[in-house]
Design a protein around this motif. Structure first.
Motif, PDB file in Angstrom:
ATOM      1  N   VAL A  56       0.842  -1.202   0.000  1.00 27.31           N
ATOM      2  CA  VAL A  56       0.000   0.000   0.000  1.00 27.31           C
ATOM      3  C   VAL A  56       0.875   1.249   0.000  1.00 27.31           C
ATOM      4  O   VAL A  56       0.605   2.210  -0.738  1.00 27.31           O
ATOM      5  CB  VAL A  56      -0.988  -0.011   1.186  1.00 27.31           C
ATOM      6  N   ALA A  57       1.940   1.247   0.798  1.00 27.23           N
ATOM      7  CA  ALA A  57       2.852   2.401   0.834  1.00 27.23           C
ATOM      8  C   ALA A  57       3.466   2.645  -0.542  1.00 27.23           C
ATOM      9  O   ALA A  57       3.580   3.797  -0.983  1.00 27.23           O
ATOM     10  CB  ALA A  57       3.939   2.184   1.880  1.00 27.23           C
ATOM     11  N   SER A  58       3.824   1.573  -1.251  1.00 23.69           N
ATOM     12  CA  SER A  58       4.411   1.748  -2.593  1.00 23.69           C
ATOM     13  C   SER A  58       3.377   2.277  -3.584  1.00 23.69           C
ATOM     14  O   SER A  58       3.705   3.083  -4.461  1.00 23.69           O
ATOM     15  CB  SER A  58       5.019   0.442  -3.096  1.00 23.69           C
ATOM     16  N   GLU A  59       2.113   1.856  -3.444  1.00 22.69           N
ATOM     17  CA  GLU A  59       1.052   2.366  -4.309  1.00 22.69           C
ATOM     18  C   GLU A  59       0.803   3.858  -4.044  1.00 22.69           C
ATOM     19  O   GLU A  59       0.622   4.635  -4.985  1.00 22.69           O
ATOM     20  CB  GLU A  59      -0.247   1.571  -4.095  1.00 22.69           C
ATOM     21  N   VAL A  60       0.793   4.240  -2.783  1.00 19.50           N
ATOM     22  CA  VAL A  60       0.610   5.659  -2.436  1.00 19.50           C
ATOM     23  C   VAL A  60       1.750   6.485  -3.010  1.00 19.50           C
ATOM     24  O   VAL A  60       1.532   7.549  -3.614  1.00 19.50           O
ATOM     25  CB  VAL A  60       0.493   5.841  -0.906  1.00 19.50           C
ATOM     26  N   GLN A  61       2.968   5.993  -2.860  1.00 20.26           N
ATOM     27  CA  GLN A  61       4.134   6.716  -3.388  1.00 20.26           C
ATOM     28  C   GLN A  61       4.060   6.833  -4.912  1.00 20.26           C
ATOM     29  O   GLN A  61       4.385   7.875  -5.481  1.00 20.26           O
ATOM     30  CB  GLN A  61       5.416   5.995  -2.981  1.00 20.26           C
ATOM     31  N   LYS A  62       3.609   5.776  -5.573  1.00 18.71           N
ATOM     32  CA  LYS A  62       3.531   5.787  -7.041  1.00 18.71           C
ATOM     33  C   LYS A  62       2.436   6.723  -7.544  1.00 18.71           C
ATOM     34  O   LYS A  62       2.647   7.480  -8.497  1.00 18.71           O
ATOM     35  CB  LYS A  62       3.277   4.364  -7.555  1.00 18.71           C
ATOM     36  N   TRP A  63       1.260   6.688  -6.920  1.00 15.25           N
ATOM     37  CA  TRP A  63       0.102   7.403  -7.458  1.00 15.25           C
ATOM     38  C   TRP A  63      -0.064   8.827  -6.945  1.00 15.25           C
ATOM     39  O   TRP A  63      -0.737   9.629  -7.594  1.00 15.25           O
ATOM     40  CB  TRP A  63      -1.170   6.598  -7.204  1.00 15.25           C
ATOM     41  N   THR A  64       0.540   9.186  -5.821  1.00 10.71           N
ATOM     42  CA  THR A  64       0.385  10.546  -5.291  1.00 10.71           C
ATOM     43  C   THR A  64       0.801  11.614  -6.300  1.00 10.71           C
ATOM     44  O   THR A  64       0.027  12.539  -6.566  1.00 10.71           O
ATOM     45  CB  THR A  64       1.129  10.707  -3.961  1.00 10.71           C
ATOM     46  N   PRO A  65       1.991  11.539  -6.889  1.00  9.95           N
ATOM     47  CA  PRO A  65       2.345  12.601  -7.848  1.00  9.95           C
ATOM     48  C   PRO A  65       1.470  12.610  -9.090  1.00  9.95           C
ATOM     49  O   PRO A  65       1.196  13.671  -9.652  1.00  9.95           O
ATOM     50  CB  PRO A  65       3.811  12.306  -8.203  1.00  9.95           C
ATOM     51  N   ILE A  66       0.993  11.464  -9.501  1.00 15.36           N
ATOM     52  CA  ILE A  66       0.142  11.392 -10.691  1.00 15.36           C
ATOM     53  C   ILE A  66      -1.187  12.096 -10.413  1.00 15.36           C
ATOM     54  O   ILE A  66      -1.669  12.887 -11.225  1.00 15.36           O
ATOM     55  CB  ILE A  66      -0.065   9.926 -11.120  1.00 15.36           C
ATOM     56  N   VAL A  67      -1.770  11.816  -9.255  1.00 18.68           N
ATOM     57  CA  VAL A  67      -3.037  12.445  -8.897  1.00 18.68           C
ATOM     58  C   VAL A  67      -2.846  13.959  -8.729  1.00 18.68           C
ATOM     59  O   VAL A  67      -3.637  14.754  -9.225  1.00 18.68           O
ATOM     60  CB  VAL A  67      -3.632  11.813  -7.625  1.00 18.68           C
ATOM     61  N   LYS A  68      -1.772  14.363  -8.047  1.00 19.55           N
ATOM     62  CA  LYS A  68      -1.511  15.798  -7.864  1.00 19.55           C
ATOM     63  C   LYS A  68      -1.328  16.501  -9.214  1.00 19.55           C
ATOM     64  O   LYS A  68      -1.874  17.589  -9.420  1.00 19.55           O
ATOM     65  CB  LYS A  68      -0.282  16.008  -6.976  1.00 19.55           C
TER      66      LYS A  68
END
Length: 81
Positions: free
Chosen positions: A62-74
């Motif tokens: 989950v931490a790796s998914e958050v790290q991967k998708w946070t900049p994309i969503v922002k």
């Protein structure tokens, strides 16, 4: 696109502060259920690949998914209403 991967996944979460022995018991029972031929067949029919984990492994995923998708969503400019 080369190097691009987007997965749909399912997991169980417990409230913060849930005693570790409860989390471990839930994890063991879910992983046991995921070995059932009936459960595996059901999920396979839905197009899922069944893969259990440990609480620590799921937390890391989950931490790796958050790290991967946070900049994309922002960068997308998406906002919650």
């Amino acid at each position: 696109m080369k190097g691009f991967e987007a997965l749909s996944w399912q997991g169980l979460f417990a409230p913060a502060g849930t005693p570790p022995e409860i989390v471990e018991k839930l994890s063991a029972e879910v992983n046991k259920a995921l070995q059932s031929p009936d459960i595996r067949a059901y999920f396979a029919a839905q197009g899922f690949i069944v893969q259990g984990s440990t609480p620590e492994g799921f937390k890391a995923f989950v931490a790796s998914e958050v790290q991967k998708w946070t900049p994309i969503v922002k960068n997308s400019g998406a906002q919650v209403n």
